[in-house]
Design an enzyme around this catalytic site. Structure first.
Site, PDB file in Angstrom:
ATOM      1  N   LYS A   1       0.811  -1.221   0.000  1.00 42.85           N
ATOM      2  CA  LYS A   1       0.000   0.000   0.000  1.00 42.85           C
ATOM      3  C   LYS A   1       0.847   1.276   0.000  1.00 42.85           C
ATOM      4  O   LYS A   1       2.054   1.231   0.247  1.00 42.85           O
ATOM      5  CB  LYS A   1      -0.936  -0.026   1.206  1.00 42.85           C
ATOM      6  CG  LYS A   1      -1.964  -1.157   1.145  1.00 42.85           C
ATOM      7  CD  LYS A   1      -2.875  -1.123   2.360  1.00 42.85           C
ATOM      8  CE  LYS A   1      -3.927  -2.201   2.311  1.00 42.85           C
ATOM      9  NZ  LYS A   1      -4.823  -2.133   3.499  1.00 42.85           N
TER      10      LYS A   1
ATOM     11  N   ARG B   1       3.015  -6.144   9.180  1.00 42.65           N
ATOM     12  CA  ARG B   1       2.280  -5.004   9.743  1.00 42.65           C
ATOM     13  C   ARG B   1       2.879  -4.535  11.066  1.00 42.65           C
ATOM     14  O   ARG B   1       2.921  -3.334  11.325  1.00 42.65           O
ATOM     15  CB  ARG B   1       0.803  -5.347   9.876  1.00 42.65           C
ATOM     16  CG  ARG B   1       0.124  -5.393   8.508  1.00 42.65           C
ATOM     17  CD  ARG B   1      -1.330  -5.749   8.621  1.00 42.65           C
ATOM     18  NE  ARG B   1      -2.015  -5.624   7.336  1.00 42.65           N
ATOM     19  CZ  ARG B   1      -3.000  -6.415   6.956  1.00 42.65           C
ATOM     20  NH1 ARG B   1      -3.425  -7.380   7.745  1.00 42.65           N
ATOM     21  NH2 ARG B   1      -3.581  -6.231   5.785  1.00 42.65           N
TER      22      ARG B   1
ATOM     23  N   THR C   1      -4.727  -7.098  11.015  1.00 40.53           N
ATOM     24  CA  THR C   1      -5.062  -5.864  10.300  1.00 40.53           C
ATOM     25  C   THR C   1      -4.611  -4.632  11.072  1.00 40.53           C
ATOM     26  O   THR C   1      -4.080  -3.684  10.495  1.00 40.53           O
ATOM     27  CB  THR C   1      -6.584  -5.799  10.042  1.00 40.53           C
ATOM     28  OG1 THR C   1      -6.969  -6.971   9.319  1.00 40.53           O
ATOM     29  CG2 THR C   1      -6.958  -4.581   9.230  1.00 40.53           C
TER      30      THR C   1
ATOM     31  N   PHE D   1     -15.838   2.651   7.052  1.00 43.73           N
ATOM     32  CA  PHE D   1     -14.466   3.037   6.700  1.00 43.73           C
ATOM     33  C   PHE D   1     -14.220   3.110   5.198  1.00 43.73           C
ATOM     34  O   PHE D   1     -13.108   3.445   4.760  1.00 43.73           O
ATOM     35  CB  PHE D   1     -13.455   2.069   7.338  1.00 43.73           C
ATOM     36  CG  PHE D   1     -13.633   0.630   6.913  1.00 43.73           C
ATOM     37  CD1 PHE D   1     -13.121   0.170   5.705  1.00 43.73           C
ATOM     38  CD2 PHE D   1     -14.304  -0.266   7.731  1.00 43.73           C
ATOM     39  CE1 PHE D   1     -13.279  -1.151   5.313  1.00 43.73           C
ATOM     40  CE2 PHE D   1     -14.463  -1.601   7.353  1.00 43.73           C
ATOM     41  CZ  PHE D   1     -13.950  -2.033   6.142  1.00 43.73           C
TER      42      PHE D   1
ATOM     43  N   HIS E   1      -2.113  -5.478   1.673  1.00 41.95           N
ATOM     44  CA  HIS E   1      -3.399  -6.169   1.516  1.00 41.95           C
ATOM     45  C   HIS E   1      -3.066  -7.569   1.046  1.00 41.95           C
ATOM     46  O   HIS E   1      -2.148  -7.774   0.255  1.00 41.95           O
ATOM     47  CB  HIS E   1      -4.264  -5.476   0.447  1.00 41.95           C
ATOM     48  CG  HIS E   1      -5.390  -6.340  -0.043  1.00 41.95           C
ATOM     49  ND1 HIS E   1      -6.630  -6.340   0.540  1.00 41.95           N
ATOM     50  CD2 HIS E   1      -5.443  -7.269  -1.045  1.00 41.95           C
ATOM     51  CE1 HIS E   1      -7.411  -7.215  -0.090  1.00 41.95           C
ATOM     52  NE2 HIS E   1      -6.711  -7.785  -1.058  1.00 41.95           N
TER      53      HIS E   1
ATOM     54  N   ASN F   1      -1.923   0.272   6.873  1.00 41.58           N
ATOM     55  CA  ASN F   1      -1.387  -0.981   7.408  1.00 41.58           C
ATOM     56  C   ASN F   1      -0.494  -1.755   6.437  1.00 41.58           C
ATOM     57  O   ASN F   1      -0.357  -2.965   6.527  1.00 41.58           O
ATOM     58  CB  ASN F   1      -2.516  -1.858   7.961  1.00 41.58           C
ATOM     59  CG  ASN F   1      -3.488  -2.332   6.904  1.00 41.58           C
ATOM     60  OD1 ASN F   1      -3.324  -2.055   5.714  1.00 41.58           O
ATOM     61  ND2 ASN F   1      -4.509  -3.046   7.331  1.00 41.58           N
TER      62      ASN F   1
ATOM     63  N   ARG G   1      -1.234 -14.390   4.697  1.00 41.18           N
ATOM     64  CA  ARG G   1      -1.985 -13.804   5.817  1.00 41.18           C
ATOM     65  C   ARG G   1      -1.150 -13.858   7.105  1.00 41.18           C
ATOM     66  O   ARG G   1      -1.123 -12.906   7.877  1.00 41.18           O
ATOM     67  CB  ARG G   1      -3.316 -14.532   6.031  1.00 41.18           C
ATOM     68  CG  ARG G   1      -4.206 -14.623   4.818  1.00 41.18           C
ATOM     69  CD  ARG G   1      -4.969 -13.417   4.427  1.00 41.18           C
ATOM     70  NE  ARG G   1      -5.797 -12.886   5.485  1.00 41.18           N
ATOM     71  CZ  ARG G   1      -6.367 -11.695   5.425  1.00 41.18           C
ATOM     72  NH1 ARG G   1      -6.187 -10.929   4.362  1.00 41.18           N
ATOM     73  NH2 ARG G   1      -7.112 -11.250   6.405  1.00 41.18           N
TER      74      ARG G   1
END
Length: 137
Positions: free
Chosen positions: A10, A103, A92, A58, A116, A113, A86
């Protein structure tokens, strides 16, 4: 079982210049990058990609964040790639993420964060198709 999953690095992680460190986490844990591109999402693309969250409170902030700068979109391949990705990403909310996860190490907040990742094999298939043509894989 060998699988493919989608990962997006991100805008916050690109601003911090930690893309290489994040990719290294994937590769050193048995996930191969089989396709990758850097792009700047349009509002329309971000809204379509995250359409499942459209009714969530959100959603607007998520879209604004995802179009705030470039992202790196990747297809990762490996044994149990969805679950492994994951696990490597962590929770998250980076405050709840285990030490040593992406993260925990690189994210600032539940919004910014860093990454994705597809949350199921079915979603991985759909998310990969959103960004990559079959001939690119």
């Amino acid at each position: 079982m060998k699988q493919r999953t989608l990962s997006i690095i991100k805008p916050d992680a690109l601003k911090k210049k930690v893309v290489g460190k994040i990719i290294d986490r994937f590769e050193s844990n048995g996930l191969e990058v089989v396709a990758m591109k850097r792009l700047h999402l349009s509002v329309k693309d971000a809204e379509n990609f995250y359409a499942i969250h459209r009714e969530r409170p959100f959603f607007k902030d998520l879209i604004e964040f995802m179009v705030s700068g470039p992202v790196v979109v990747m297809v990762l391949e490996g044994k149990d790639a969805v679950a492994k990705n994951r696990d490597l990403m962590g929770a998250t909310d980076p405050k709840l993420a285990q030490k040593g996860t992406i993260r925990a190490d690189f994210a600032e907040s539940i919004d910014a964060n860093a990454v994705h990742g597809s949350d199921s094999l079915e979603n991985a298939h759909n998310e990969i198709a959103f960004f990559f043509a079959a001939r690119d894989l």
